[in-house]
Motif scaffolding. Structure first.
Motif, mmCIF file in Angstrom:
data_model
loop_
_atom_site.group_PDB
_atom_site.id
_atom_site.type_symbol
_atom_site.label_atom_id
_atom_site.label_comp_id
_atom_site.label_asym_id
_atom_site.label_seq_id
_atom_site.Cartn_x
_atom_site.Cartn_y
_atom_site.Cartn_z
ATOM 1 N N MET A 264 0.828 -1.207 0.000
ATOM 2 C CA MET A 264 0.000 0.000 0.000
ATOM 3 C C MET A 264 0.866 1.262 0.000
ATOM 4 S SD MET A 264 -2.908 -1.360 2.670
ATOM 5 C CE MET A 264 -3.884 0.125 2.679
ATOM 6 N N TYR A 265 1.982 1.224 0.723
ATOM 7 C CA TYR A 265 2.927 2.338 0.639
ATOM 8 C C TYR A 265 3.469 2.465 -0.779
ATOM 9 C CZ TYR A 265 3.254 3.329 5.667
ATOM 10 O OH TYR A 265 2.983 3.718 6.952
ATOM 11 N N ALA A 266 3.768 1.316 -1.405
ATOM 12 C CA ALA A 266 4.338 1.324 -2.745
ATOM 13 C C ALA A 266 3.372 1.879 -3.778
ATOM 14 C CB ALA A 266 4.759 -0.092 -3.134
ATOM 15 N N THR A 267 2.086 1.659 -3.569
ATOM 16 C CA THR A 267 1.083 2.144 -4.520
ATOM 17 C C THR A 267 0.582 3.546 -4.179
ATOM 18 O OG1 THR A 267 -0.624 0.998 -3.237
ATOM 19 C CG2 THR A 267 0.319 -0.174 -5.117
ATOM 20 N N GLY A 268 1.162 4.160 -3.149
ATOM 21 C CA GLY A 268 0.822 5.535 -2.815
ATOM 22 C C GLY A 268 -0.334 5.705 -1.861
ATOM 23 N N ASP A 269 -0.867 4.622 -1.317
ATOM 24 C CA ASP A 269 -1.987 4.703 -0.384
ATOM 25 C C ASP A 269 -1.438 4.828 1.037
ATOM 26 O OD1 ASP A 269 -4.494 4.744 0.681
ATOM 27 O OD2 ASP A 269 -5.183 2.912 -0.321
ATOM 28 N N TRP A 270 -0.855 5.988 1.337
ATOM 29 C CA TRP A 270 -0.121 6.184 2.585
ATOM 30 C C TRP A 270 -1.024 6.171 3.815
ATOM 31 C CZ3 TRP A 270 5.258 7.371 3.218
ATOM 32 C CH2 TRP A 270 5.976 7.289 2.032
ATOM 33 N N ILE A 271 -2.212 6.726 3.682
ATOM 34 C CA ILE A 271 -3.099 6.825 4.849
ATOM 35 C C ILE A 271 -3.526 5.428 5.320
ATOM 36 C CG2 ILE A 271 -5.316 7.666 5.687
ATOM 37 C CD1 ILE A 271 -5.035 10.038 3.803
ATOM 38 N N LYS A 272 -4.046 4.610 4.386
ATOM 39 C CA LYS A 272 -4.469 3.261 4.755
ATOM 40 C C LYS A 272 -3.291 2.421 5.243
ATOM 41 C CE LYS A 272 -8.600 2.783 1.873
ATOM 42 N NZ LYS A 272 -9.269 1.979 0.817
ATOM 43 N N ALA A 273 -2.143 2.603 4.598
ATOM 44 C CA ALA A 273 -0.966 1.840 5.008
ATOM 45 C C ALA A 273 -0.549 2.200 6.436
ATOM 46 C CB ALA A 273 0.178 2.090 4.039
ATOM 47 N N SER A 274 -0.581 3.481 6.755
ATOM 48 C CA SER A 274 -0.204 3.913 8.107
ATOM 49 C C SER A 274 -1.202 3.412 9.143
ATOM 50 C CB SER A 274 -0.112 5.440 8.158
ATOM 51 O OG SER A 274 0.860 5.919 7.245
ATOM 52 N N ILE A 275 -2.492 3.434 8.785
ATOM 53 C CA ILE A 275 -3.515 2.910 9.694
ATOM 54 C C ILE A 275 -3.285 1.421 9.944
ATOM 55 C CG2 ILE A 275 -5.979 2.402 9.930
ATOM 56 C CD1 ILE A 275 -6.545 4.991 8.394
ATOM 57 N N LEU A 276 -2.979 0.684 8.872
ATOM 58 C CA LEU A 276 -2.759 -0.757 8.998
ATOM 59 C C LEU A 276 -1.540 -1.057 9.868
ATOM 60 C CD1 LEU A 276 -3.533 -3.624 8.235
ATOM 61 C CD2 LEU A 276 -2.196 -3.374 6.129
ATOM 62 N N VAL A 277 -0.465 -0.295 9.688
ATOM 63 C CA VAL A 277 0.750 -0.509 10.478
ATOM 64 C C VAL A 277 0.486 -0.216 11.960
ATOM 65 C CG1 VAL A 277 3.081 0.348 10.919
ATOM 66 C CG2 VAL A 277 2.347 -0.133 8.582
ATOM 67 N N ALA A 278 -0.165 0.905 12.239
ATOM 68 C CA ALA A 278 -0.445 1.264 13.627
ATOM 69 C C ALA A 278 -1.379 0.249 14.278
ATOM 70 C CB ALA A 278 -1.057 2.663 13.690
ATOM 71 N N TYR A 279 -2.416 -0.152 13.558
ATOM 72 C CA TYR A 279 -3.371 -1.127 14.082
ATOM 73 C C TYR A 279 -2.704 -2.483 14.300
ATOM 74 C CZ TYR A 279 -7.724 -3.846 14.335
ATOM 75 O OH TYR A 279 -8.735 -4.684 14.727
ATOM 76 N N GLY A 280 -1.905 -2.900 13.321
ATOM 77 C CA GLY A 280 -1.245 -4.195 13.439
ATOM 78 C C GLY A 280 -0.259 -4.246 14.586
ATOM 79 N N ALA A 281 0.534 -3.176 14.743
ATOM 80 C CA ALA A 281 1.552 -3.163 15.787
ATOM 81 C C ALA A 281 0.936 -3.064 17.178
ATOM 82 C CB ALA A 281 2.519 -2.006 15.549
ATOM 83 N N VAL A 282 -0.120 -2.269 17.317
ATOM 84 C CA VAL A 282 -0.686 -2.012 18.639
ATOM 85 C C VAL A 282 -1.775 -3.035 18.997
ATOM 86 C CG1 VAL A 282 -1.912 -0.346 20.074
ATOM 87 C CG2 VAL A 282 -0.146 0.439 18.481
ATOM 88 N N ILE A 283 -2.776 -3.149 18.146
ATOM 89 C CA ILE A 283 -3.945 -3.974 18.475
ATOM 90 C C ILE A 283 -3.655 -5.461 18.270
ATOM 91 C CG2 ILE A 283 -6.379 -4.385 18.035
ATOM 92 C CD1 ILE A 283 -5.765 -1.649 19.213
ATOM 93 N N ILE A 284 -3.263 -5.833 17.038
ATOM 94 C CA ILE A 284 -3.030 -7.256 16.751
ATOM 95 C C ILE A 284 -1.812 -7.766 17.505
ATOM 96 C CG2 ILE A 284 -2.564 -8.942 14.935
ATOM 97 C CD1 ILE A 284 -3.984 -7.147 12.970
ATOM 98 N N GLY A 285 -0.746 -6.951 17.531
ATOM 99 C CA GLY A 285 0.483 -7.383 18.183
ATOM 100 C C GLY A 285 0.337 -7.583 19.672
ATOM 101 N N LEU A 286 -0.415 -6.710 20.326
ATOM 102 C CA LEU A 286 -0.568 -6.814 21.776
ATOM 103 C C LEU A 286 -1.566 -7.880 22.204
ATOM 104 C CD1 LEU A 286 -0.495 -3.083 22.943
ATOM 105 C CD2 LEU A 286 1.302 -4.801 23.127
ATOM 106 N N ALA A 287 -2.430 -8.309 21.269
ATOM 107 C CA ALA A 287 -3.433 -9.316 21.621
ATOM 108 C C ALA A 287 -2.772 -10.592 22.121
ATOM 109 C CB ALA A 287 -4.320 -9.613 20.410
#
Length: 346
Positions: A264-287
């Motif tokens: 998503m970063y590569a295709t220029g969709d920076w907002i969704k990519a940043s949301i996915l990274v933050a969600y994955g690192a915090v929510i999914i990772g901490l689960a």
């Protein structure tokens, strides 16, 4: 002499009858196994309801079964059929060239200019890597599609096994304690060994099964939710894959969402990519870090490497059922060796 021969003859007949009985049950072993898992998971609920209804075992078992049906069985059936649908669609999209794995790799390479140079310095041929990843993606999607179609074709068998599983679960919930006591008395060991074996095995298996299943379900659900909210393709399919990958220590579901975020970063969709990274690192990772110690505990937890290898080995030998059977065998292995080490050292 005669007494010895009678004992040996009895043991031979007992073994033959037991083997014949197991062969009779073999076509239904999957339903029997998952009924045992359901009764194991919902046993605490059954005990509380028995206390609440003044020892009425049948009523408590029926209510517990209905709860399991609503909480586990119906959502699992919906996920299975959704997985079938999305798996077939993904394979068709790749076959029709609507999705191109090689184009995905090229876009990532163009977005990260230093990546091809870095791979070449490491001695990795990017052209061969692109071809390998593309072929692997096609093979994986084909395998998922074929397995999904097999499940869809076996609807009658699936329905029969489901009915048998629910039927047996009711009786295991109602009569589970008496069955366990009968098994304890049938094991040819002294009382101390039986107590250590059954106690340790029950603790480790219950903790491992709950830890594996619940953490996998939670991480898969969280991953599928963010994929759906971000309008990514096949969210349910990737949710199931992330649930399985949650068994891999430290990385787990990140093996899915990190490559997607990079794309998503590569295709220029920076907002969704940043949301996915933050969600994955915090929510999914901490689960995993939060839920697993609560569900499993530290004293009864199998080592991560033992869970990983026993699960992967179980899946390779027994299919989807090995997801649970593998760690259970590891728990039994640990229980027996705990008994042996205590007695040997003493």
């Amino acid at each position: 002499m005669r007494e010895t021969m009678e004992k040996r003859g009895f043991l031979i007949v007992l073994g033959a009858i037991t083997l014949a009985f197991l062969l009779i049950l073999l076509p239904f072993w999957s339903a029997i196994f998952w009924a045992c898992v359901m009764s194991l998971l919902f046993n605490p609920v059954q005990r509380r309801l028995v206390e609440k209804f003044n020892g009425r075992q049948s009523l408590a078992a029926l209510l517990t079964l209905l709860l399991g049906l609503i909480v586990v069985v119906i959502p699992a059936i919906a996920i299975v059929f959704g997985f079938i649908n999305e798996g077939v669609q993904l394979y068709q999209s790749i076959e029709n060239r609507e999705i191109s794995p090689s184009a995905f790799i090229e876009r990532v390479g163009n977005a990260v200019p230093f990546l091809p140079d870095l791979l070449q310095r490491l001695g990795i041929d990017t052209s061969n890597l692109r071809s390998y990843l593309s072929d692997s993606a096609i093979s994986l999607s084909r395998m998922i599609s074929q397995e999904a179609l097999n499940v869809g074709r076996n609807t009658v068998s699936f329905t029969l096994n489901l009915a048998l599983m629910l039927y047996l679960t009711f009786f295991l919930l109602r009569d589970g304690e008496s069955l366990v006591n009968w098994m304890r008395n049938a094991v040819p060991m002294d009382e101390e060994r039986r107590h250590v074996l059954f106690t340790k095995f029950a603790e480790v298996s219950r903790a491992t099964v709950k830890g594996n299943l619940v953490v996998a379900i939670v991480q898969g659900a969280l991953g599928g939710l963010i994929f759906w909210l971000l309008d990514l393709q096949a969210p349910l399919l990737w949710a199931v894959i992330m649930a399985f990958l949650s068994l891999v220590p430290a990385v787990g579901a990140s093996l899915v969402w990190i490559p997607v975020a990079i794309y998503m970063y590569a295709t220029g969709d920076w907002i969704k990519a940043s949301i996915l990274v933050a969600y994955g690192a915090v929510i999914i990772g901490l689960a995993d870090n939060v839920l697993r110690p609560i569900l499993v505990g530290r004293d009864t937890k199998l080592p991560d490497y033992m869970v990983l290898f026993s699960t992967l080995g179980g899946i390779s030998l027994l299919g989807i059922n090995g997801f649970v059977i593998g760690p259970l065998i590891a728990a039994l292995f640990l229980s027996f060796w705990t008994i042996f080490s205590k007695e040997f050292n003493s």
